[in-house]
Design an enzyme around this catalytic site. Structure first.
Site, PDB file in Angstrom:
ATOM      1  N   TYR A   1       0.851  -1.194   0.000  1.00  0.00           N
ATOM      2  CA  TYR A   1       0.000   0.000   0.000  1.00  0.00           C
ATOM      3  C   TYR A   1       0.886   1.243   0.000  1.00  0.00           C
ATOM      4  CZ  TYR A   1      -4.134   2.812   1.438  1.00  0.00           C
ATOM      5  OH  TYR A   1      -5.168   3.719   1.508  1.00  0.00           O
ATOM      6  N   CYS A   2       0.651   2.147  -0.955  1.00  0.00           N
ATOM      7  CA  CYS A   2       1.341   3.436  -1.016  1.00  0.00           C
ATOM      8  C   CYS A   2       2.857   3.213  -1.050  1.00  0.00           C
ATOM      9  CB  CYS A   2       0.899   4.321   0.148  1.00  0.00           C
ATOM     10  SG  CYS A   2       1.456   6.033   0.052  1.00  0.00           S
ATOM     11  N   VAL A   3       3.613   3.857  -0.151  1.00  0.00           N
ATOM     12  CA  VAL A   3       5.067   3.700  -0.177  1.00  0.00           C
ATOM     13  C   VAL A   3       5.473   2.279   0.199  1.00  0.00           C
ATOM     14  CG1 VAL A   3       5.404   4.487   2.210  1.00  0.00           C
ATOM     15  CG2 VAL A   3       7.244   4.735   0.571  1.00  0.00           C
TER      16      VAL A   3
ATOM     17  N   GLY B   1       4.038  -0.199  -1.134  1.00  0.00           N
ATOM     18  CA  GLY B   1       4.044  -0.782  -2.462  1.00  0.00           C
ATOM     19  C   GLY B   1       5.295  -0.414  -3.238  1.00  0.00           C
TER      20      GLY B   1
END
Length: 600
Positions: A336-338, A340
């Site tokens: 998720y987000c950073v 990822g």
């Protein structure tokens, strides 16, 4: 001219109780003294952060814009004439309204702008105030947009700063220029301002001299009491993370387990706010064996921990544990987000080193290419990075409040100024809201890790260019050939969807790109039972993002079932539900663990 109508008793503003107002004025001064003391104390002790660099950078940016307009007398005259023409139009419109006639607005505004929803904003006086504000701010925005020869980054930064100033000086943010606040002040004889100053002083104290605006009632929530409730155990930990395994709720589960890699910039329980919203609970109830990394809230001891440490002591250590506990050689991963971004870099590293422990990857609002990374890029250039790195060198980390402030500024009309008005001018307490509690529960970032992230992602875009290295290995994301589900959200201000789309197209394996409605959080955390928003599916990730959207098919509701269908098709085999942990990794403590409870 129509005759003036009679004003009914109900329409007349209440008269001020002067005795009560005088008493409240004295209380206001007293509370103001407390606020001043809270502000000055850390500055007298030399502990307050110096804002001189930030102010100097902003002034330099504005100076470059001003130089373009002031260096040519003709351009300067045209700019001033345009502004004065707008003011004269406002004045003429106000006179027309006073005479009972209709008047066209001097500046186009958003009819649904919540700042001006009070009916009194349509009266001649307050409408003129609003129009003067809109004329001025739209003029300032036009001055930046029309400046020629400006470096694109400087122009982007100037546009962002003008927007922040425009939001700050809105007449809705001041007592004497907001009709709703005037009525509130008269009705309460100024008691609202006393309560507001008390709130202001408390928020300064909470922030140790820096204003920490409360967006919600922070006393209404507690991690482990009414947040992050999915049952499970911490079964492993390093300096950087705890690994949680969640208790199964079905008799059988998918054979291949799932490892979730959340961002370390925020805490993992955004995916487990409560049972009605929890993505984690939904996965468990769907028959998956779920593991989640809970990153530590680091302090100065972890200053030298970099991206490679987060890979080895985070993702790799978690994969080793998952393999031992489940007996499976591979795991599906979700970033998720950073988280990822770290996962994508890790997959490229694994591809280069022949490591095949990952069966598939899901990227939630993840950027791999940062060409179109949105307004967060205004905070990253060599000058600003030098300041950030100097500050991080002094403490060993970036204080979580810095990132939280940056995220709030991206939507300051939603996340800053409504709370200034509500808390400090109306004197009210913010409404309890679990999502905003999580938003305020910020984390620190180790100096080495954050510097790598800012430089290789936002500043130089090295990961997308194939120029980044991790632990001595050149990172080439085109070598990542595992199946990928990439989710972007249409209104994302942190990981813009066109940015996520470009990054997904850099991967070498099969990619299912999905676009969800709403933004960075609500678009992801969208339980199917809520029947909210929509999502779009389409063809391969090739060509232009806008063309993909144009051809995509819309589906009502949450993207979660679509993901589950994609996931289930990869490996359909099931096994009996697994116990939590094993002899090598016995439970250490109940989920959500100690690390997530550490406050900045």
């Amino acid at each position: 001219m129509p005759a003036p109508r009679d004003v009914t008793t109900e329409e007349r503003p209440a008269s001020v109780n002067m005795e009560a107002f005088a008493q409240n004025l004295a209380r206001l001064v007293e509370e103001g003294g407390k606020a001043a003391a809270a502000y000055m104390q850390p500055r007298e002790d030399g502990k307050a952060e110096d804002m001189a660099d930030d102010i100097a950078d902003a002034m330099k940016t504005f100076g470059e814009v001003a130089n373009y307009w002031m260096s040519d007398p003709k351009r300067s005259f045209q700019a001033q004439s345009r502004l004065m023409t707008g003011y004269f139009t406002v004045w003429a419109g106000a006179l027309q309204k006073l005479s009972g006639e209709k008047a066209e607005p001097a500046a186009a505004g958003n009819a649904k702008d919540p700042r001006f929803k009070d009916p009194e904003w349509d009266s001649p006086f307050f409408d003129a105030l609003k129009q003067m504000y809109l004329v001025t701010t739209q003029w300032a925005e036009a001055m930046v947009q029309e400046t020629e020869g400006l470096d694109p980054h400087v122009k982007h930064k100037a546009e962002f700063l003008v927007r922040q100033l425009a939001n700050a000086i809105s007449p809705s943010n001041f007592v004497m220029t907001n009709p709703e606040l005037i009525r509130e002040t008269i009705a309460s004889s100024g008691d609202n301002l006393v309560r507001g100053m008390k709130n202001f002083a408390e928020d300064l104290m909470e922030g140790n001299g820096d204003l920490r605006i409360r967006q919600t009632d922070m006393s209404a929530f507690e991690v482990g009491r009414n947040l992050a409730l999915s049952p499970g155990k911490v079964i492993f930990e390093t300096e950087l993370m705890q690994l949680i395994q969640y208790s199964p709720s079905t008799e059988s589960v998918k054979k291949i387990p799932v490892l979730i890699v959340p961002p370390w910039i925020n805490k993992f329980y955004i995916l487990d706010l409560n049972p009605e919203k929890s993505f984690i609970k939904w996965l468990v109830d769907s028959g998956l064996t779920v593991f989640v990394i809970s990153w530590v809230n680091p302090d100065a001891r972890l200053a030298e921990k970099g991206f490679d440490d987060y890979m080895r002591e985070g993702i790799f250590a978690a994969l080793d544990t998952v393999k031992s506990v489940t007996g499976e050689e591979q795991a599906h991963t979700v970033g998720y987000c950073v988280g990822g971004t770290l996962l994508a870099v890790t997959l490229a590293y694994m591809a280069a080193t022949g490591d095949n422990r990952v069966a598939s990857s899901t990227f939630l609002t993840t950027q791999i290419d940062f060409t179109h990374a949105g307004d967060l890029k205004v905070f990253v250039d060599e000058g600003q990075l030098a300041v950030i790195e100097r500050r991080m060198k002094e403490t060993g980390y970036l204080e979580g409040k810095k990132m939280a402030d940056a995220f709030n500024m991206l939507r300051s009309n939603d996340l800053i100024w409504p709370y200034v008005v509500n808390n400090y001018l109306k004197g009210k307490q913010p409404f309890p809201f679990d999502l905003l509690y999580w938003n305020a529960d910020s984390t620190r970032m180790p100096a080495a890790n954050h510097s790598y992230y800012l430089r290789n992602c936002y500043l130089q875009n090295n990961i997308a260019k194939g120029l980044a290295e991790l632990a001595g290995v050149k990172i080439d994301v085109s070598k990542v050939n595992v199946p990928v589900y990439s989710l972007a959200t249409r209104e994302d201000h942190i990981a813009p969807p066109n940015s996520a789309y470009i990054g997904a197209g850099l991967l070498g394996g099969p990619v299912r790109f999905v676009l969800a409605g709403s933004g960075h959080i609500a678009g992801v955390v969208n339980h199917p039972g809520k029947q909210k928003y929509q999502y779009w599916t389409g063809g391969d990730v090739v060509g232009n993002y806008d063309a993909w959207v144009e051809a995509a098919q819309e589906h009502k509701g949450s993207w979660w079932p679509d993901w589950l269908e994609w996931f289930s098709a990869l490996h359909q085999e099931e096994v009996p539900a697994r116990p939590v942990g094993n002899n090598l990794y016995p439970p250490i403590e109940d989920a959500p663990g100690r690390y997530v409870r550490e406050r900045s």
